[in-house]
Design an enzyme around this catalytic site. Structure first.
Site, PDB file in Angstrom:
ATOM      1  CG  ASP A 230      -1.832 -11.446  19.567  1.00  0.00           C
ATOM      2  OD1 ASP A 230      -1.301 -10.344  19.373  1.00  0.00           O
ATOM      3  OD2 ASP A 230      -2.577 -11.996  18.743  1.00  0.00           O
TER       4      ASP A 230
ATOM      5  CG  ASP B 176      -4.062  -9.738  16.830  1.00  0.00           C
ATOM      6  OD1 ASP B 176      -3.353  -8.767  16.549  1.00  0.00           O
ATOM      7  OD2 ASP B 176      -4.027 -10.825  16.222  1.00  0.00           O
TER       8      ASP B 176
ATOM      9  CG  ASP C 151      -2.450 -15.230  16.519  1.00  0.00           C
ATOM     10  OD1 ASP C 151      -1.807 -15.180  17.584  1.00  0.00           O
ATOM     11  OD2 ASP C 151      -1.980 -14.867  15.434  1.00  0.00           O
TER      12      ASP C 151
END
Length: 718
Positions: free
Chosen positions: A615, A414, A611
């Site tokens: 996600d 991410d 995180d």
């Protein structure tokens, strides 16, 4: 379903583990995993069908002792390993000198082989075999009463057969004696058990250290402002306490007054101090380095970050890696097979006309067999590996994660909060009127938006500029959702918000907007009295370690991909900065899941690093979910692996350590199997002296634990 941890006493090998596990799992609605290294059982059960007391009774029916972890009588006492080591040491101190005398009397050159010396050796060996070796015989008797056999059965039979044969020969005037075998094997095995208990205690040192962290007292602030020293257990949510320089934070809380730097290395593995001020969360057991803080309690006891991490690590250590299943199946039939091999060995030698040689070979078979090493191979490595991970700020959820980490070939990262800090910052400013920057900073000081905070922080802290004069007050502040903010500052109308198309701005400001957009930054326009006056270029900042982390992941053989919901220009800019070639941008959370599934359909094994909040779906769908956290409840619970530091570099550390731990488990299992596959046939052929067999058997268990202890020295990237 409820969960309870049982402390199980008396287990010595993988066969013991299998018996206890089988007995518990036969109860209705019970799922249990038994761990030899920690002498414990992790049990999930239905309290309406099986009471807690029945779980204890089930273990006791197999011949072992059991108690509820944390109950009266099981707390504030030395660990089972410490108690076992002390007991074996006392018995070893009795056995060792007597065994030396037995060897001198029986085998030393120049000592005559007479009836007197044989009886003297037998008398010297008696307390060694029957007193010092009593734990082996007692365990064998207990198992026999329950129709079972374990490693202690083999040891007891081997030493008692050697001793009994020697006694029979002394009584009948025979000359064949194995008294030195009985004494030496007992002594070697006691030495092995003593070393093994000490090594197992070292294996659990990291988790014990984690559990022992934390302040014992706190300087509580009463409602009238007075200070009183109280036990940490007396704190409750809403109370306030002081943390002076050099002191530990008593429990989790939020700073309500003061500013300081905290050492959070015990939680995150990160040695650099972290600045804390009003509104910031602090975690119990971290250390205050300089300023004075007033902290309001938010979590206590088992709800604190430290307690939850310790619980997760402990739970992971109770699980079994899939690679252990073969060892468990072998252990279930190992001892009966060895007993059968020993009997067949004696019969074969006796048929060949050598009963004495057959007895020697049979004793060697009984003594050399070692399911202890099989039982210790996985749990000791897992114990040390997960403990070392916790010291580095890495929480591994269970043993199956190790297998997943070994197969990973693709890392999907991410962007916001993972590769970047997630904190907006001002990268550049173009202004036609310096006053516009100062007034924009004053206006945005009242905003909670990340862009507004970035502008306010920049104006307040950047260099000696004209806008560094004291900020005036703001009136008529208004927040225009999705557009920006406006208000009156120092008598002038000020608005800060989304920049329009460049062709609607003066040349210098239009150029600034274009440059910012091409760099993947967000241009923000400041207007004074409805006229364009300045442009801020705002962007998320890349974490200092992200480029090194990407390089480390590649060194581990992983393809690295950036997957983000941000716009393509921003994503490409960040990817170039950290060295990522493959980028998928402008995706929604559901699209992230689809992207992971597409990679898996290509035959890839995927790790997602995010995180732990937005996600979550992708973390669950991945073969390995790695959540970056900061100690919050959601982050700690989010993935297969949680990185408490929030540093992407720790993701590479976690994968490397997981692989190293699994490699250690495989090494342990290989040598445990290979040892028995080679040693038992050699012993059956009469090529192995029983005394050497005893030393080798003791050494095998110790070597497995010692190999696991090497993980304590794991250093990332080495």
């Amino acid at each position: 379903m409820a969960h309870v941890d049982l402390l199980v006493g008396g287990m010595t090998c993988a066969s013991c583990v299998g018996r206890v596990e089988k007995q518990l799992n036969e109860l209705p609605g019970v799922t249990a995993t038994v761990n030899l290294a920690t002498a414990s059982a992790a049990v999930d059960y239905d309290p309406e069908r099986v009471p807690e007391s029945e779980l204890v009774q089930a273990v006791e029916r197999t011949g072992y002792t059991a108690g509820i972890a944390g109950s009266a009588g099981t707390t504030d006492t030395p660990s089972q390993d410490v108690q076992d080591a002390a007991a074996y040491r006392r018995r070893l101190l009795l056995a060792a000198p007597l065994t030396v005398l037995v060897i001198v009397v029986s085998m030393a050159p120049g000592v005559p082989d007479t009836t007197f010396t044989r009886w003297l050796a037998l008398l010297l060996a008696t307390p060694v075999v029957l007193v010092a070796g009593w734990p082996f015989h007692r365990a064998a008797l207990v198992n026999a009463r329950h129709g079972a056999s374990t490693m202690d059965t083999l040891v007891s039979l081997g030493t008692l057969v050697a001793y009994g044969w020697s006694l029979e020969q002394a009584l009948t005037g025979g000359e064949q004696s194995y008294v030195e075998v009985a004494a030496v094997v007992t002594t070697f095995l006691l030495a092995g058990r003593w070393s093994e208990a000490r090594a197992k205690h070292l294996a659990g040192a990291a988790l014990r250290g984690l559990l022992e962290l934390g302040a014992k007292q706190a300087s509580m602030l009463a409602s009238d402002g007075t200070e009183r020293l109280v036990a940490v257990e007396a704190l409750r949510p809403g109370m306030r306490f002081l943390v002076r320089p050099g002191e530990q934070v008593a429990t989790d809380g939020v700073v309500v007054d003061g500013r300081s730097n905290l050492d959070e290395s015990m939680l995150t593995g990160e040695s650099l101090p972290v600045e804390k001020s009003v509104g910031d969360e602090v975690v119990g057991a971290t250390v205050n380095l300089d300023g004075l803080l007033v902290v309001e309690v938010t979590r206590i006891g088992e709800d604190t970050a430290l307690a939850r991490i310790a619980a997760l690590v402990s739970a992971a250590q109770a699980t079994k890696a899939p690679v252990q299943r073969l060892a468990d199946r072998v252990a279930g039939v190992f001892v009966p097979v060895v007993l059968g091999v020993a009997v067949l060995t004696y019969v074969a030698w006796a048929v060949a006309g050598d009963r004495a040689g057959g007895l020697t070979a049979a004793i060697a078979v009984l003594v050399i067999a070692c399911p202890c090493a099989l039982g210790l191979a996985t749990p000791t490595a897992l114990l040390v590996g997960t403990g070392r991970a916790a010291q580095l700020g890495i929480v591994i959820r269970d043993a199956a994660v190790l297998e997943s980490a070994r197969r990973i070939d693709t890392a999907v990262l991410d962007k916001t909060g993972t590769v970047t800090s997630g904190v907006m910052g001002v990268h550049d400013v173009e202004c036609r009127d310096a006053e516009a920057v100062r007034l924009a900073g004053a206006l945005e000081a009242a905003s909670e938006h990340p862009v507004g905070r970035a502008i306010a922080a920049y104006v307040a802290t950047t260099g000696p500029r004209p806008w560094q004069a004291p900020a005036p007050s703001v009136t008529g502040f208004r927040n225009h959702a999705g557009l920006g903010v406006s208000g009156v500052v120092d008598g002038r109308r000020v608005s800060v918000g989304r920049a329009p198309a460049p062709d609607r701005l003066p040349f210098a400001l239009a150029h600034a907007v274009t440059v910012a957009q091409q760099a993947g930054q967000t241009p923000v326009l400041v207007e004074l009295d409805d006229r364009p006056a300045a442009v801020f270029a705002i962007a998320d900042t890349v974490k200092p370690t992200s480029a090194d982390a990407v390089r480390r992941l590649r060194d581990l053989g992983l393809d690295v991909m950036l997957l983000t919901g941000d716009n393509a220009a921003t994503a490409q800019t960040v990817a170039r900065e950290v060295g990522i070639d493959r980028v998928v941008a402008e995706v929604m959370p559901a699209d992230k899941v689809a992207a992971v599934e597409a990679l898996q359909r290509e035959g890839r094994s995927v790790a997602v690093v995010g995180d732990g909040v937005n996600d979550a779906a992708a973390l669950v769908r991945a073969d390995l979910g790695v959540a970056l956290g900061t100690g919050t409840a959601v982050a700690i619970e989010a993935g297969d692996v949680t990185l408490m530091s929030g540093d992407l570099l720790a993701a590479a550390d976690a994968i490397e350590l997981s692989r190293r731990t699994l490699a250690t488990i495989r090494q342990n299992l290989f040598w445990a199997f290979a040892y028995n596959v080679v040693a038992i046939p050699v012993a059956a052929l009469g090529l192995l002296n029983p005394m050497v067999a005893g030393a080798a058997m003791a050494a095998s268990s110790v070597s497995v634990v010692a190999n696991s202890l090497r993980l304590r020295g794991f250093r990332p990237g080495r």
